[in-house]
Design an enzyme around this catalytic site. Structure first.
Site, short mmCIF file in Angstrom:
data_model
loop_
_atom_site.label_atom_id
_atom_site.label_comp_id
_atom_site.label_asym_id
_atom_site.label_seq_id
_atom_site.Cartn_x
_atom_site.Cartn_y
_atom_site.Cartn_z
N TRP A 1 0.81 -1.23 0.00
CA TRP A 1 0.00 0.00 0.00
C TRP A 1 0.84 1.28 0.00
O TRP A 1 0.44 2.29 0.57
CB TRP A 1 -0.99 0.01 1.17
CG TRP A 1 -1.73 -1.27 1.32
CD1 TRP A 1 -2.68 -1.78 0.46
CD2 TRP A 1 -1.61 -2.24 2.37
NE1 TRP A 1 -3.13 -3.00 0.90
CE2 TRP A 1 -2.49 -3.31 2.08
CE3 TRP A 1 -0.84 -2.32 3.52
CZ2 TRP A 1 -2.62 -4.42 2.90
CZ3 TRP A 1 -0.96 -3.43 4.34
CH2 TRP A 1 -1.85 -4.46 4.04
N HIS A 2 1.99 1.23 -0.65
CA HIS A 2 2.86 2.40 -0.69
C HIS A 2 2.95 2.98 -2.09
O HIS A 2 4.00 3.41 -2.54
CB HIS A 2 4.27 2.03 -0.17
CG HIS A 2 4.28 1.65 1.26
ND1 HIS A 2 5.38 1.06 1.87
CD2 HIS A 2 3.34 1.75 2.23
CE1 HIS A 2 5.09 0.80 3.14
NE2 HIS A 2 3.86 1.22 3.38
N TYR A 3 1.82 2.99 -2.80
CA TYR A 3 1.84 3.54 -4.15
C TYR A 3 1.93 5.06 -4.11
O TYR A 3 1.49 5.71 -3.16
CB TYR A 3 0.61 3.07 -4.94
CG TYR A 3 -0.72 3.30 -4.26
CD1 TYR A 3 -1.42 4.47 -4.48
CD2 TYR A 3 -1.27 2.35 -3.40
CE1 TYR A 3 -2.64 4.69 -3.88
CE2 TYR A 3 -2.49 2.57 -2.79
CZ TYR A 3 -3.17 3.74 -3.03
OH TYR A 3 -4.38 3.96 -2.42
N HIS A 4 2.51 5.62 -5.15
CA HIS A 4 2.79 7.05 -5.19
C HIS A 4 2.98 7.47 -6.64
O HIS A 4 2.96 6.65 -7.55
CB HIS A 4 4.04 7.37 -4.36
CG HIS A 4 5.24 6.55 -4.72
ND1 HIS A 4 5.42 5.26 -4.25
CD2 HIS A 4 6.30 6.79 -5.52
CE1 HIS A 4 6.55 4.76 -4.74
NE2 HIS A 4 7.09 5.67 -5.52
#
Length: 580
Positions: free
Chosen positions: A511-514
């Site tokens: 869940w570390h999309y950017h």
């Protein structure tokens, strides 16, 4: 002398404003969008009450009239958010009112985006750690203000975790296999093994970015929940380029409301809707790649081809380790920061129990459960509510010993692989299409392989021997984990013999999309959107790389940091400028 008196007066004023602050969850300035007037006016309109939006709004409210619009509800009173033991249930909830909105990338990896006041800090695993000084330097940030902003956040939401046996074994195993030195407990990003911070306190209660609204001036802030922004409004007639001046949002009943900026050249709209929401809203408002917008019948106000580009998600791969002994319930507490670019973390307590009144306890695999859509005994294409219910029933009938254990995971730093985001339609409630291109860059794949090799050594270490069956080989553990249908990617027969294939086949999100609104491509160094006026983006969509091992601390810091920067820009501005 005059400057000394002025600084003293500001200090007294700040103290008085802080004394008027309110404590969570009893915020009088938080209301439902249905209570909003049809038309209203503010100095700043912030879209997205998430990890960056809450600290940004709290900061700006000290001197200005601020509207914070959040499409979700309140995190308070929701045990799935507030209680560590119920962590997986929020991700498992795919109802329209869930704090977690599920989406599947075009790569076939299941993911989630927040839909709640406090944003991702309400649905994540809670790990709190800063970015490195090198990261801040590359971002062009002022290191003194960065540190002050981190400390401002940490006074409210960050804690030292209490390590029990499984996390202690992971720590000792990492040190035993050479992920050194031991940096003890610290928020700082340092090579070696450390105990990081957490937003869960010693009672297992989550503290989120919404708690940072305790810093707000109640007289300067209005927060509207269930406010779904459809587009940004611009003035462009007689202007050299479009000027943002308002937003249109709908409440739960579907009634439209309009919020405008007051007169004044310094007033702004700020998007803090996250890596999915901010580029999506820019495109819906006519800012983005011309050909893509025109294909959907959207009038182009600014042809910015890089909106939605540079999307990235840190690939995560894990090994499940069954334990002969009971393990504590824990989320991320320990991290090994390697010099080759992989971060090693772990979560334990697979036999989570989430009792419901009048029903037998329901168990799941925590952050890797069938209900969350991560590791699952139900193939993704067959993941109907009925199928998931059958899987949960089957899991509840298993012997407790078969669920004991934990996951050791590695996350690739960066990453270097990137993709893109595009609109599927013009409905702001629908997820856009996003492709992350996991492992497209060969260095990302090499880092994953090295990270899995470190995990294998940790599993075989003396420190971890208590939590591993001696007769189960590493190959069997790899096969066991690979048998979980973690994504929509086809499996291969050589997953336990080719770590390259294992990484590709078992990739998941953490869940570390950017990306999507990156500095220098969509916004400038002050986070102002290129090609238009009175519009900024302040959130993780502006990042080229994910900061630190886990980004939430830096996203919260950025909200505070940019709030201070924006205030400083207005020093000396004539008071009349901000009046309607």
């Amino acid at each position: 002398m005059a400057s000394v008196l002025w600084r003293s007066a500001l200090a007294v004023l700040s103290l008085l404003q802080f004394c008027r602050s309110e404590k969570a969850p009893n915020y009088t300035f938080v209301k439902n969008a249905e209570d909003a007037p049809p038309i209203s006016y503010y100095d700043y309109i912030i879209v997205g009450g998430g990890t960056a939006g809450c600290p940004l709004a709290a900061t700006l409210s000290q001197k200005f009239k601020v509207l914070l619009l959040e499409r979700g509800g309140s995190p308070y009173g929701n045990k799935n958010i507030s209680n560590l033991a119920y962590f997986a249930d929020t991700l498992a909830d795919d109802s329209p009112t869930s704090a977690s909105q599920r989406f599947v990338s075009e790569d076939g990896v299941i993911n989630a985006r927040a839909r709640v006041l406090g944003g991702g800090s309400c649905i994540n695993a809670g790990f709190y750690t800063r970015a490195s000084p090198q990261y801040a330097q590359k971002a062009g940030w002022d290191w003194r203000l960065v540190n002050e902003s981190y400390r401002w956040v940490e006074k409210v939401v960050a804690f030292e975790p209490r390590l029990l046996q499984w996390q202690s074994a992971l720590r000792d195993g990492l040190l035993e296999v050479g992920v050194t030195p031991f940096n003890e407990f610290t928020f700082d990003h340092l090579y070696g093994t450390k105990v990081g911070g957490t937003i869960f306190d010693r009672d297992g209660s989550r503290h989120t970015a919404a708690d940072l609204l305790e810093y707000a001036n109640p007289d300067g802030l209005t927060v509207l929940l269930h406010a779904r922004v459809g587009r940004i409004m611009f003035r462009y007639k007689g202007k050299p380029r479009p000027v943002a001046h308002g937003v249109v949002f709908r409440d739960q009943a579907g009634t439209a409301h309009k919020a405008y900026l007051k007169k004044g050249s310094k007033n702004e709209i700020i998007l803090s809707a996250g890596a999915m929401g901010s580029p999506q809203l820019l495109m819906l408002s006519g800012i983005g790649p011309r050909s893509h917008l025109e294909s959907l019948g959207i009038r182009v106000l600014a042809d910015l081809p890089n909106v939605g580009q540079g999307m990235a998600d840190n690939p995560m791969n894990a090994i499940f380790v069954p334990s002969p002994d009971p393990v504590e319930v824990s989320l991320i507490q320990v991290v090994g920061i390697t010099k080759f670019g992989s971060f090693i973390e772990g979560a334990s307590g697979s036999n989570f129990a989430t009792p419901t009144s009048g029903e037998p306890p329901s168990r799941n695999l925590g952050m890797f459960s069938p209900q969350t859509g991560q590791l699952s005994t139900v193939p993704p294409k067959q993941r109907t509510p009925e199928a998931i219910a059958r899987a949960v029933h089957a899991m509840n009938s298993l012997e407790e010993s078969s669920l004991r254990g934990g996951f050791i995971l590695e996350k690739v730093a960066g990453p270097l692989s990137t993709g893109q985001l595009e609109l599927r339609n013009r409905n702001p409630d629908d997820n856009p299409s996003v492709t992350f291109n996991y492992f497209k860059h060969p260095l990302d794949l090499q880092r994953c392989i090295q990270g899995i090799e470190v995990i294998e050594k940790v599993v075989q270490s003396m420190a971890f021997s208590k939590f591993k069956y001696p007769f189960i080989s590493i190959e069997e553990l790899l096969n066991l984990t690979a048998d979980f249908p973690v994504n929509l990617i086809p499996r291969h027969d050589n997953d336990s013999t080719s770590l390259e294939q294992y990484c590709k086949d078992t990739v998941m999100t953490i869940w570390h999309y950017h990306g999507g609104c990156q500095v220098g491509r969509v916004v400038d160094s002050d986070y102002k959107v290129l090609g238009v006026d009175a519009l900024r983006v302040v959130d993780g969509s502006t990042f080229n790389f994910s900061p630190g091992t886990n980004p939430q601390a830096t996203v919260m810091m950025l909200g505070r940091y940019m709030g201070i920067r924006i205030q400083n820009e207005r020093l000396g501005t004539h008071e009349a400028e901000s009046k309607a």
